[in-house]
Design an enzyme around this catalytic site. Structure first.
Site, PDB file in Angstrom:
ATOM      1  N   ARG A 121       0.831  -1.197   0.000  1.00  0.00           N
ATOM      2  CA  ARG A 121       0.000   0.000   0.000  1.00  0.00           C
ATOM      3  C   ARG A 121       0.867   1.249   0.000  1.00  0.00           C
ATOM      4  O   ARG A 121       1.972   1.268   0.515  1.00  0.00           O
ATOM      5  CB  ARG A 121      -0.901  -0.050   1.246  1.00  0.00           C
ATOM      6  CG  ARG A 121      -1.895   1.083   1.375  1.00  0.00           C
ATOM      7  CD  ARG A 121      -2.894   0.784   2.479  1.00  0.00           C
ATOM      8  NE  ARG A 121      -3.587   1.993   2.914  1.00  0.00           N
ATOM      9  CZ  ARG A 121      -3.225   2.719   3.955  1.00  0.00           C
ATOM     10  NH1 ARG A 121      -2.201   2.343   4.684  1.00  0.00           N
ATOM     11  NH2 ARG A 121      -3.890   3.797   4.292  1.00  0.00           N
ATOM     12  N   LYS A 189       3.636  -7.839  11.666  1.00  0.00           N
ATOM     13  CA  LYS A 189       2.826  -7.936  10.459  1.00  0.00           C
ATOM     14  C   LYS A 189       3.026  -9.289   9.794  1.00  0.00           C
ATOM     15  O   LYS A 189       4.139  -9.679   9.454  1.00  0.00           O
ATOM     16  CB  LYS A 189       3.183  -6.816   9.491  1.00  0.00           C
ATOM     17  CG  LYS A 189       2.304  -6.780   8.245  1.00  0.00           C
ATOM     18  CD  LYS A 189       2.568  -5.540   7.414  1.00  0.00           C
ATOM     19  CE  LYS A 189       1.746  -5.543   6.130  1.00  0.00           C
ATOM     20  NZ  LYS A 189       1.935  -4.305   5.344  1.00  0.00           N
ATOM     21  N   ARG A 325      -1.318   5.036  19.902  1.00  0.00           N
ATOM     22  CA  ARG A 325      -1.147   6.258  20.693  1.00  0.00           C
ATOM     23  C   ARG A 325      -0.700   5.864  22.105  1.00  0.00           C
ATOM     24  O   ARG A 325      -1.403   5.146  22.817  1.00  0.00           O
ATOM     25  CB  ARG A 325      -2.468   7.027  20.760  1.00  0.00           C
ATOM     26  CG  ARG A 325      -2.432   8.297  21.614  1.00  0.00           C
ATOM     27  CD  ARG A 325      -1.639   9.379  20.945  1.00  0.00           C
ATOM     28  NE  ARG A 325      -1.744  10.630  21.700  1.00  0.00           N
ATOM     29  CZ  ARG A 325      -1.091  11.742  21.376  1.00  0.00           C
ATOM     30  NH1 ARG A 325      -0.284  11.757  20.341  1.00  0.00           N
ATOM     31  NH2 ARG A 325      -1.247  12.847  22.082  1.00  0.00           N
TER      32      ARG A 325
END
Length: 326
Positions: A121, A189, A325
């Site tokens: 991507r 991943k 975060r």
């Protein structure tokens, strides 16, 4: 890699040592030719051991994809696919997009043993080596237009998780919009999805769905990947061979794509959120213009947009890069 190199790699596929002399005799060439043909295989992610007096050996045995075995494993679903296995290609998506423009039928599948310029991507490189990844693309033709494809990459993610669960991969999740992750202290991943489409806004359309999954992760390859990575041999209770894995993925993709064609992403939304690794957690969304938005990830909309609960209220996004975060 040239054909001579591929011939030698197939002879070395058993993982045993083979002398340069025996390899040359098998192919009717000199030892020097064997040496030259294998000189640069490391550039393609092939881990080859060379030991004086013993010869050459692949660091990991390699079994090439078998189209006949895959079709047999597909069973009744086999008639829906036209499968071809390529030795190498720059990108399975690029090649299948070219064939789609020339009229290739829906259900065409290109599996590539070695991608030399795999794409991810937003222009990223997809790293893989010989035999340690499954990389393939599927062409699917839909009656709907391009404007009705929202959420398709998320639907494909659901199909991937369903397929992996067949092999005992319980700790696998999805990250918006198209990453497959291993759950854990560090989310590595496992793979990703790249969808490219052709057609009109109001139909019909053709989508090429590119999928890459790490089956194993040699150290040299893991060092080339610029983010935490994981592989199926570590997360599956029953690590599949690539033939069975591809068959399972195609079966689940057909089921999900049929559902998407009739109902869109809406009926798959709840299941996707169940796999969402950042569900109800604080995240930071980096936008294409460089700005950052923080909030709590509250799943996705029926169209696949990411829903964030921010200080300004609930907002939805269809682009951006999600990070944790702290």
């Amino acid at each position: 890699m040239n054909n001579r190199t591929w011939q030698l790699l197939r002879l070395l596929a058993d993982g045993a040592f083979h002398s340069g002399e025996s390899l040359g005799r098998e192919l009717g060439v000199s030892r020097a030719t064997v040496c030259n043909a294998l000189a640069d295989v490391a550039d393609y992610g092939v881990m080859l051991q060379r030991i004086r007096g013993r010869g050459y050996r692949l660091a990991q045995p390699w079994r090439c994809l078998d189209a006949v075995k895959i079709s047999h494993t597909l069973g009744d679903s086999a008639s829906r696919f036209q499968l071809e296995v390529l030795q190498q290609a720059a990108s399975s998506n690029t090649e299948l997009l070219r064939r789609a423009a020339l009229g290739a039928p829906g259900g065409s599948v290109l599996a590539v043993e070695l991608q030399t310029a795999g794409r991810g991507r937003i222009g990223r490189i997809w790293h893989s080596g010989l035999g340690n990844a499954l990389t393939f693309s599927l062409l699917w033709r839909l009656d709907c237009g391009l404007n009705a494809l929202s959420g398709l990459s998320l639907a494909v993610g659901v199909a991937i998780v369903r397929a992996l669960q067949r092999f005992g991969a319980a700790e696998v999740g999805l990250k918006w919009p198209n990453d497959v992750l291993a759950r854990g202290a560090e989310l590595g991943k496992l793979g990703g999805v790249l969808i490219e489409a052709q057609g009109d806004m109001y139909g019909p359309s053709a989508v090429v769905i590119g999928i890459g999954l790490n089956c194993s992760l040699p150290l040299k390859l893991s060092r080339a990947i610029a983010q935490p990575a994981a592989a199926l041999d570590r997360v599956c209770a029953m690590p599949p061979d690539r033939d069975h894995l591809l068959a399972a993925l195609l079966q689940e993709l057909a089921a999900v794509l049929d559902e998407f064609a009739s109902s869109g992403f809406a009926t798959l939304r709840t299941e996707w959120e169940r796999y969402h690794v950042q569900q109800d957690r604080p995240v930071e969304l980096q936008m294409p213009d460089g700005s950052r938005i923080v909030g709590i990830a509250r799943g996705v909309s029926e169209g696949g947009e990411l829903r964030l609960e921010t200080a300004e209220g609930m907002r939805q996004f269809n682009s951006g890069e999600v990070g944790v975060r702290q």
